[in-house]
Design an enzyme around this catalytic site. Structure first.
Site, PDB file in Angstrom:
ATOM      1  N   ASN A   7       0.604  -1.452  -0.104  1.00 60.28           N
ATOM      2  CA  ASN A   7      -0.134   0.056  -0.561  1.00 60.28           C
ATOM      3  C   ASN A   7       0.820   1.114  -0.059  1.00 60.28           C
ATOM      4  OD1 ASN A   7      -1.772   1.900   0.699  1.00 60.28           O
ATOM      5  ND2 ASN A   7      -2.699   0.975   2.278  1.00 60.28           N
ATOM      6  N   ARG A  85      -3.127  -2.229  -3.253  1.00 61.20           N
ATOM      7  CA  ARG A  85      -3.564  -0.836  -2.787  1.00 61.20           C
ATOM      8  C   ARG A  85      -4.727  -0.197  -3.843  1.00 61.20           C
ATOM      9  NH1 ARG A  85      -5.462   3.017   1.665  1.00 61.20           N
ATOM     10  NH2 ARG A  85      -7.533   3.394   1.067  1.00 61.20           N
ATOM     11  N   HIS A 174     -13.371   3.392   0.872  1.00 66.77           N
ATOM     12  CA  HIS A 174     -13.119   2.549   1.834  1.00 66.77           C
ATOM     13  C   HIS A 174     -14.113   0.814   1.329  1.00 66.77           C
ATOM     14  CE1 HIS A 174     -13.179   5.866   4.610  1.00 66.77           C
ATOM     15  NE2 HIS A 174     -11.876   5.124   5.105  1.00 66.77           N
ATOM     16  N   ASN A 206      -9.946   7.165  10.929  1.00 69.61           N
ATOM     17  CA  ASN A 206      -9.398   8.751  10.320  1.00 69.61           C
ATOM     18  C   ASN A 206     -10.034   9.156   8.945  1.00 69.61           C
ATOM     19  OD1 ASN A 206      -7.847   9.801  11.680  1.00 69.61           O
ATOM     20  ND2 ASN A 206      -5.415   8.058  11.250  1.00 69.61           N
ATOM     21  N   GLY A 207     -10.468   8.609   8.573  1.00 67.91           N
ATOM     22  CA  GLY A 207     -11.730   8.775   7.605  1.00 67.91           C
ATOM     23  C   GLY A 207     -12.227   7.716   7.138  1.00 67.91           C
ATOM     24  N   ARG A 236     -12.204  16.187   8.223  1.00 72.75           N
ATOM     25  CA  ARG A 236     -12.850  16.358   6.814  1.00 72.75           C
ATOM     26  C   ARG A 236     -14.485  15.963   7.170  1.00 72.75           C
ATOM     27  NH1 ARG A 236     -10.977  10.860   3.844  1.00 72.75           N
ATOM     28  NH2 ARG A 236      -9.175  11.224   3.306  1.00 72.75           N
ATOM     29  N   ASP A 278      -8.125  12.993  17.478  1.00 69.46           N
ATOM     30  CA  ASP A 278      -8.479  11.468  17.881  1.00 69.46           C
ATOM     31  C   ASP A 278      -8.968  11.566  18.583  1.00 69.46           C
ATOM     32  OD1 ASP A 278      -6.858   9.259  19.289  1.00 69.46           O
ATOM     33  OD2 ASP A 278      -5.502   9.306  18.051  1.00 69.46           O
ATOM     34  N   ARG A 280      -9.264   9.050  20.323  1.00 68.82           N
ATOM     35  CA  ARG A 280      -9.513   8.290  21.969  1.00 68.82           C
ATOM     36  C   ARG A 280      -9.185   9.563  22.575  1.00 68.82           C
ATOM     37  NH1 ARG A 280      -4.679   4.118  20.776  1.00 68.82           N
ATOM     38  NH2 ARG A 280      -5.179   6.329  18.754  1.00 68.82           N
ATOM     39  N   GLY A 328     -14.665   2.766  15.657  1.00 68.89           N
ATOM     40  CA  GLY A 328     -16.177   1.690  14.856  1.00 68.89           C
ATOM     41  C   GLY A 328     -15.385   0.298  16.429  1.00 68.89           C
ATOM     42  N   GLU A 379      -8.094  -5.031   5.853  1.00 69.84           N
ATOM     43  CA  GLU A 379      -8.130  -5.109   4.786  1.00 69.84           C
ATOM     44  C   GLU A 379      -7.232  -5.543   3.395  1.00 69.84           C
ATOM     45  OE1 GLU A 379      -8.136  -0.569   5.849  1.00 69.84           O
ATOM     46  OE2 GLU A 379      -8.871   0.285   4.068  1.00 69.84           O
TER      47      GLU A 379
HETATM   48  P1  ADP Z   1      -6.541   4.756   9.898  1.00 68.40           P
HETATM   49  O1  ADP Z   1      -8.208   5.270   8.517  1.00 68.40           O
HETATM   50  O2  ADP Z   1      -5.841   5.829  10.223  1.00 68.40           O
HETATM   51  O3  ADP Z   1      -6.110   3.549   9.121  1.00 68.40           O
HETATM   52  P2  ADP Z   1      -7.018   4.230  12.403  1.00 68.40           P
HETATM   53  O4  ADP Z   1      -8.813   2.510  11.834  1.00 68.40           O
HETATM   54  O5  ADP Z   1      -6.428   3.457  12.901  1.00 68.40           O
HETATM   55  O6  ADP Z   1      -7.784   4.793  11.212  1.00 68.40           O
HETATM   56  O7  ADP Z   1      -9.019   4.936  13.427  1.00 68.40           O
HETATM   57  C1  ADP Z   1      -8.225   6.378  13.953  1.00 68.40           C
HETATM   58  C2  ADP Z   1      -8.672   6.550  15.292  1.00 68.40           C
HETATM   59  O8  ADP Z   1      -9.339   5.444  15.972  1.00 68.40           O
HETATM   60  C3  ADP Z   1      -8.170   7.631  15.893  1.00 68.40           C
HETATM   61  O9  ADP Z   1      -9.668   8.742  16.071  1.00 68.40           O
HETATM   62  C4  ADP Z   1      -8.388   7.033  17.003  1.00 68.40           C
HETATM   63  O10 ADP Z   1      -8.460   8.085  18.150  1.00 68.40           O
HETATM   64  C5  ADP Z   1      -9.059   5.697  17.050  1.00 68.40           C
HETATM   65  N1  ADP Z   1      -8.735   4.886  18.034  1.00 68.40           N
HETATM   66  C6  ADP Z   1      -8.143   4.378  18.109  1.00 68.40           C
HETATM   67  N2  ADP Z   1      -8.351   3.349  19.572  1.00 68.40           N
HETATM   68  C7  ADP Z   1      -8.897   4.258  20.249  1.00 68.40           C
HETATM   69  C8  ADP Z   1     -10.379   3.488  21.421  1.00 68.40           C
HETATM   70  N3  ADP Z   1      -9.917   2.755  22.580  1.00 68.40           N
HETATM   71  N4  ADP Z   1     -10.997   4.936  21.563  1.00 68.40           N
HETATM   72  C9  ADP Z   1     -11.354   5.449  20.894  1.00 68.40           C
HETATM   73  N5  ADP Z   1     -11.359   6.023  19.654  1.00 68.40           N
HETATM   74  C10 ADP Z   1      -9.702   4.826  18.986  1.00 68.40           C
END
Ligand code: ADP
Length: 405
Positions: A7, A85, A174, A206-207, A236, A278, A280, A328, A379
């Site tokens: 990727n 990808r 996605h 993130n997306g 976004r 973020d 978290r 999610g 993925e």
């Molecule tokens: P990407 O789209 O770059 O692959 P990810 O699927 O890793 O990103 O998702 C990143 C997001 O997931 C960030 O907003 C991060 O804060 C959130 N995230 C990861 N772990 C947790 C958690 N334990 N609780 C809440 N959000 C989380």
């Protein structure tokens, strides 16, 4: 069988060697900060992390270093193919396909549609074809899964010539993730092969995007011509009034492209909270009394729930809402808020199951007939499976794209 999954992004290259039969990941890694002094390659095998600095390395040098690592780890010889990808497949690539010169040209023809992603994706393919001479390469498109959307879902109500002459329509992204979690959810629910199965999948990383999946096929999704449309995301905006672009450009005396850049990079959770993209961090801040962080989470969840309601309307009935992606899969708070708003669809959250991400119940976090579920996405495994199917001759490109396989 072993497949190398690549990727290539604008300043990074992710890789993994995967056995598509078992799903085992034999090695995985990331070359990052490409083109900068701090460029480095990190990889993990059997839980052990290793690192090599590659100062100033470009994609070519990074991929050559990855080849060395695969040699050192004894993983190069057994490779059966390489899966790449590719973000934008345009109207042409409606499924994964073997790469030949014509497919390369087709990916290049999609540069105007995916200007940030397709050029590094294609660069990765070209370098891999040179470095691994003789190994088949397969392109797996983010947009392909959404190509089954009907006209009513993919057409914008804009001048017809924009669609006909410039391919202005909704494509969705996605797709590899939505397809993976949909297949997994249908299998866990015993609904595989059922023509009337109805899922809404929500990929929240993130997306963020959601999709309506009927009988295993996508019938609508939230992202559009570009990944900017739809849900609120990390940086976004998702949907806004398109007239906002001209208004803000005029007020700030900046070009429209700069407004669009801000909608991509300074909006979403970051724009609303003023502090972080973020989830978290935002949940922590909101728990500590930060009003804007709480508001950002509220807008994110409200928009998502409203959108899931719309996608359920497109489906006509609903078996499950599936949560995936970093947010999610991990955020108890986000799932709890979203499900609380989805009572109208018959979703009743089970707080105890939600707290343990549904792990003891096959991912199910609800108690009623309409399920809410957590299904971790993969993925890379989906790309490896598609690649194995095409190189092993159990899948074909013929009729779905115009490559020669
Ligand atoms: P990407 O789209 O770059 O692959 P990810 O699927 O890793 O990103 O998702 C990143 C997001 O997931 C960030 O907003 C991060 O804060 C959130 N995230 C990861 N772990 C947790 C958690 N334990 N609780 C809440 N959000 C989380």
């Amino acid at each position: 069988m072993r497949i190398l999954v690549l990727n290539c992004g604008s300043s990074s290259a992710k890789f993994a060697v995967i056995d598509p039969g078992t799903g085992a990941e034999l090695v995985s890694g990331l070359a990052e900060r490409l083109g900068q002094d701090g460029a480095r390659l990190v990889w993990k095998r059997d839980g052990v992390k290793k690192e090599r600095t590659i100062p100033g390395a470009d994609h070519d040098r990074a991929l050559r270093t990855i080849v060395q690592v695969l040699d050192d780890e004894g993983l190069r010889a057994g490779l059966a193919g390489i899966g790449h990808r590719v973000v934008h497949g345009g109207p042409r690539f409606t499924a994964s396909c073997l790469v030949d010169a014509e497919v390369e040209a087709g990916i290049e023809a999609c540069f105007p549609l995916g200007p940030l992603h397709n050029p590094p994706n294609l660069l990765g393919i070209r370098i891999a074809r040179e470095l691994f001479a003789g190994l088949p390469n397969v392109a797996v498109f983010d947009t392909a899964f959404h190509s089954t959307m009907p006209e009513r879902a993919y057409l914008y109500a804009v001048p017809w010539a924009w669609y006909e002459q410039h391919q202005v329509r909704r494509y969705g992204f996605h797709g590899t993730s939505h397809r993976f979690v949909a297949e997994e959810a249908l299998s866990r629910l015993g609904l595989q092969g059922r023509a009337d199965s109805a899922l809404v999948t929500a990929h929240l990383g993130n997306g963020c995007s959601a999709a309506a999946i009927h009988g295993g096929r996508c019938i609508d999704t939230t992202m559009g011509l570009t990944p900017l449309e739809g849900l609120v995301m990390g940086t976004r905006s998702g949907d806004v009034d398109p007239a906002l672009i001209g208004y803000v450009a005029g007020r700030l005396d900046i070009p429209a492209t700069q407004v669009i850049d801000a909608l991509n990079k300074q909006s979403g959770l970051l724009g609303l909270s003023g502090s972080s993209n973020d989830m978290r961090t935002l949940v922590e801040k909101a728990d500590g009394g930060d009003r804007r962080a709480a508001l950002a989470i509220e807008v994110f969840c409200y928009r998502l729930a409203k959108t899931i309601g719309g996608l359920a309307t497109a489906l006509g009935r609903l078996d499950a809402v599936v949560f995936t992606g970093g947010i999610g899969e991990n955020s108890v708070a986000v799932r709890s808020r979203v499900c609380a708003l989805l009572g109208i669809l018959g979703i009743q959250l089970d707080p105890a199951r939600n707290a343990e991400h549904g792990r003891s119940a096959g991912g199910v976090i609800s108690s009623g007939a309409v399920r809410a579920m957590v299904v971790p996405t993969n993925e890379e495994l989906m790309i490896a499976r598609d690649t194995a199917g095409l190189v092993g001759g159990t899948a074909a490109c013929a009729g779905r794209c115009s490559c020669t396989a």
